[in-house]
Write an enzyme that holds these catalytic residues in place. Structure first.
Site, PDB file in Angstrom:
ATOM      1  N   ARG A 135      -1.482   0.135 -14.379  1.00 14.14           N
ATOM      2  CA  ARG A 135      -2.509   0.134 -13.340  1.00 14.14           C
ATOM      3  C   ARG A 135      -2.978   1.547 -13.035  1.00 14.14           C
ATOM      4  O   ARG A 135      -4.179   1.803 -12.906  1.00 14.14           O
ATOM      5  CB  ARG A 135      -1.965  -0.514 -12.059  1.00 14.14           C
ATOM      6  CG  ARG A 135      -3.001  -0.583 -10.942  1.00 14.14           C
ATOM      7  CD  ARG A 135      -2.496  -1.361  -9.758  1.00 14.14           C
ATOM      8  NE  ARG A 135      -1.472  -0.654  -9.006  1.00 14.14           N
ATOM      9  CZ  ARG A 135      -0.918  -1.113  -7.885  1.00 14.14           C
ATOM     10  NH1 ARG A 135      -1.279  -2.308  -7.417  1.00 14.14           N
ATOM     11  NH2 ARG A 135       0.002  -0.432  -7.235  1.00 14.14           N
ATOM     12  N   TYR A 193     -10.261  -0.195  -5.470  1.00  9.14           N
ATOM     13  CA  TYR A 193      -9.650  -1.148  -6.392  1.00  9.14           C
ATOM     14  C   TYR A 193      -8.982  -2.242  -5.581  1.00  9.14           C
ATOM     15  O   TYR A 193      -8.616  -2.057  -4.413  1.00  9.14           O
ATOM     16  CB  TYR A 193      -8.659  -0.463  -7.339  1.00  9.14           C
ATOM     17  CG  TYR A 193      -7.223  -0.484  -6.885  1.00  9.14           C
ATOM     18  CD1 TYR A 193      -6.376  -1.548  -7.196  1.00  9.14           C
ATOM     19  CD2 TYR A 193      -6.698   0.571  -6.142  1.00  9.14           C
ATOM     20  CE1 TYR A 193      -5.053  -1.562  -6.777  1.00  9.14           C
ATOM     21  CE2 TYR A 193      -5.384   0.566  -5.725  1.00  9.14           C
ATOM     22  CZ  TYR A 193      -4.560  -0.505  -6.049  1.00  9.14           C
ATOM     23  OH  TYR A 193      -3.259  -0.521  -5.624  1.00  9.14           O
ATOM     24  N   PHE A 214       1.625   4.992  -8.992  1.00 10.28           N
ATOM     25  CA  PHE A 214       0.371   5.743  -8.895  1.00 10.28           C
ATOM     26  C   PHE A 214      -0.132   5.796  -7.456  1.00 10.28           C
ATOM     27  O   PHE A 214      -0.539   6.849  -6.960  1.00 10.28           O
ATOM     28  CB  PHE A 214      -0.667   5.089  -9.809  1.00 10.28           C
ATOM     29  CG  PHE A 214      -2.056   5.643  -9.680  1.00 10.28           C
ATOM     30  CD1 PHE A 214      -2.480   6.697 -10.474  1.00 10.28           C
ATOM     31  CD2 PHE A 214      -2.954   5.097  -8.768  1.00 10.28           C
ATOM     32  CE1 PHE A 214      -3.775   7.200 -10.366  1.00 10.28           C
ATOM     33  CE2 PHE A 214      -4.249   5.592  -8.649  1.00 10.28           C
ATOM     34  CZ  PHE A 214      -4.653   6.645  -9.439  1.00 10.28           C
ATOM     35  N   ASP A 215      -0.124   4.660  -6.763  1.00  4.57           N
ATOM     36  CA  ASP A 215      -0.626   4.591  -5.390  1.00  4.57           C
ATOM     37  C   ASP A 215       0.122   5.554  -4.472  1.00  4.57           C
ATOM     38  O   ASP A 215      -0.481   6.329  -3.718  1.00  4.57           O
ATOM     39  CB  ASP A 215      -0.457   3.175  -4.832  1.00  4.57           C
ATOM     40  CG  ASP A 215      -1.282   2.153  -5.575  1.00  4.57           C
ATOM     41  OD1 ASP A 215      -1.164   2.084  -6.812  1.00  4.57           O
ATOM     42  OD2 ASP A 215      -2.035   1.419  -4.912  1.00  4.57           O
ATOM     43  N   THR A 216       1.456   5.479  -4.538  1.00  2.00           N
ATOM     44  CA  THR A 216       2.280   6.324  -3.672  1.00  2.00           C
ATOM     45  C   THR A 216       2.043   7.797  -3.967  1.00  2.00           C
ATOM     46  O   THR A 216       1.876   8.611  -3.045  1.00  2.00           O
ATOM     47  CB  THR A 216       3.772   5.985  -3.869  1.00  2.00           C
ATOM     48  OG1 THR A 216       3.989   4.600  -3.565  1.00  2.00           O
ATOM     49  CG2 THR A 216       4.645   6.844  -2.966  1.00  2.00           C
TER      50      THR A 216
END
Length: 431
Positions: free
Chosen positions: A105, A123, A215-217
């Protein structure tokens, strides 16, 4: 491409954030270029992809008043996902597809976001677990210039979440872990519903290493440390019972990511100062003059002061034990050394000089002292309730309690008492 008049929800959102942040830099919306690019990362989603994109497209055409694009990011699917994506592209003019040769992702978002020409990027997960009514309030503060990143939160006040107790427990524990280890302030790192201004993304993404779920964190921690404004939107969220996320492997990957990010922050491996400068944010040192930002240096100095304080505490405790008793000697010794400890850490560990804030720092230091007193007094009380201890046992008990109190004291001093208070920096076009 024509759109209906702005929906009331988005108009209210824009008016609200503009009022909160007068003079901010809004994004130009009178353009044929898509204002918003929503990425839907997918891997082997031939069944859910069609209904998801059609529902998303219908909602955006109804409620989003500006040109938009929906980008399907096909992460090396091996089923019929690519064929379904091509059908959607032919059916819906605002839909495009990007095929990637590798899964991940984070990898998909990195590639699509950097290649997009839209000024706002977002997203969401293909299962649409998040109610799409949250999309206008997610995007509005980015368009108006009020915020740099916006995230949906299942843990913020006002969120309504339907999911099993196991996932709820794991989610809360993970975000508590982030707060304790990386000193984060956002409430929900992993909700699959986020947006970012493109100019900010181009600065941050080259420094985001993870290509998967972490990735988000990593993006949020980096953005927060760089002084970006993160807007949280409470969401209505219903768990997808058919979710294919492997909880165990994802959790292990996240823990490895936390450890890697923590090491990079502690050793100065991340270019935080350069990012703050590039993004027009004030250097951390200017918020509280003299405050060093390196965790490793702070730990060394705190440890040296802690050893000295502990020795002074033990000396005072032994000298006062005969006249005041164990509890009285503990109280006086801890109070004296706590005041001296706070003053020494203020000057040498956290580099704060001058009298400004000294009273507040000592007051908050005394609150931290209260925690140490509760631990040491509690250990003595527990010891005396079970036996008639000698002086050696008493010293061992208070030393053990002091070690625990020392760790908590450092965390509280660093993340609360002497935490840099970064002043808001006006944007270039603000008066």
């Amino acid at each position: 491409m024509t759109h209906e008049a702005p929906s009331p929800d988005l108009e209210v959102g824009l008016m609200t954030v503009t009022t909160l942040r007068p003079g901010a830099s809004p994004i130009a919306t009178n353009t044929k270029t898509p204002v918003l690019d929503v990425v839907v990362p997918v891997y082997n989603e031939e069944v859910d992809l069609g209904p998801c994109v059609r529902r998303l497209h219908a909602e955006m055409a109804r409620s989003f008043p500006y040109p938009f694009r929906i980008t399907i990011a096909d992460n090396a699917s091996t089923d019929g996902t690519a064929a379904v994506a091509r059908e959607l592209v032919e059916e819906l003019p605002e839909v495009v597809v990007v095929h990637l040769e590798q899964k991940g992702r984070g990898r998909a978002l990195h590639q699509v976001w950097l290649g997009s020409d839209a000024p706002v990027l977002a997203y969401m997960d293909v299962d649409l677990s998040t109610d799409l009514a949250a999309l206008p309030p997610l995007i509005a503060p980015l368009i108006s210039g009020h915020s740099d990143i916006a995230i949906g939160s299942r843990l913020a006040r006002g969120a309504r979440v339907v999911r099993g107790p196991k996932r709820e427990f794991i989610s809360r524990c993970y975000n508590l872990l982030l707060r304790g280890t990386l000193a984060t302030r956002f409430s929900d790192a992993q909700c699959g519903f986020k947006a970012i201004r493109a100019d900010v993304a181009k600065r941050l993404l080259p420094h985001v290493v993870d290509t998967g779920w972490f990735f988000d964190t990593e993006l949020l921690v980096l953005g927060e440390r760089a002084g970006l404004r993160i807007h949280e939107v409470p969401v209505d969220w219903v768990d997808d019972p058919d979710s294919r996320v492997d909880i165990v492997s994802t959790a292990m990957a996240d823990l490895r990511g936390v450890a890697r990010l923590g090491r990079a922050l502690a050793t100065g491996g991340l270019p935080i100062a350069e990012l703050r400068q590039a993004l027009g944010r004030a250097p951390l040192e200017s918020a509280t003059p003299g405050v060093p930002t390196g965790l490793l240096r702070q730990l060394v100095r705190f440890a040296a002061i802690g050893v000295t304080s502990t020795l002074a505490y033990l000396l005072l405790f032994l000298l006062l034990r005969g006249g005041l008793g164990a509890q009285g000697a503990n109280l006086v010794s801890l109070l004296v050394t706590a005041i001296a400890n706070t003053a020494a850490n203020r000057r040498f560990t956290f580099g704060v000089r001058g009298r400004d804030g000294a009273g507040r720092h000592q007051f908050e230091g005394l609150i931290v002292f209260g925690l140490g007193l509760a631990l040491t007094s509690g250990s003595l009380a527990l010891l005396h309730s079970s036996t008639d201890p000698g002086q050696v046992a008493e010293v061992a008990a208070v030393v053990g309690a002091n070690l625990i109190a020392t760790v908590l004291r450092f965390l509280l001093l660093r993340n609360w008492v002497f935490r840099p208070r970064t002043a808001a920096i006006p944007l270039e076009n603000e008066s």
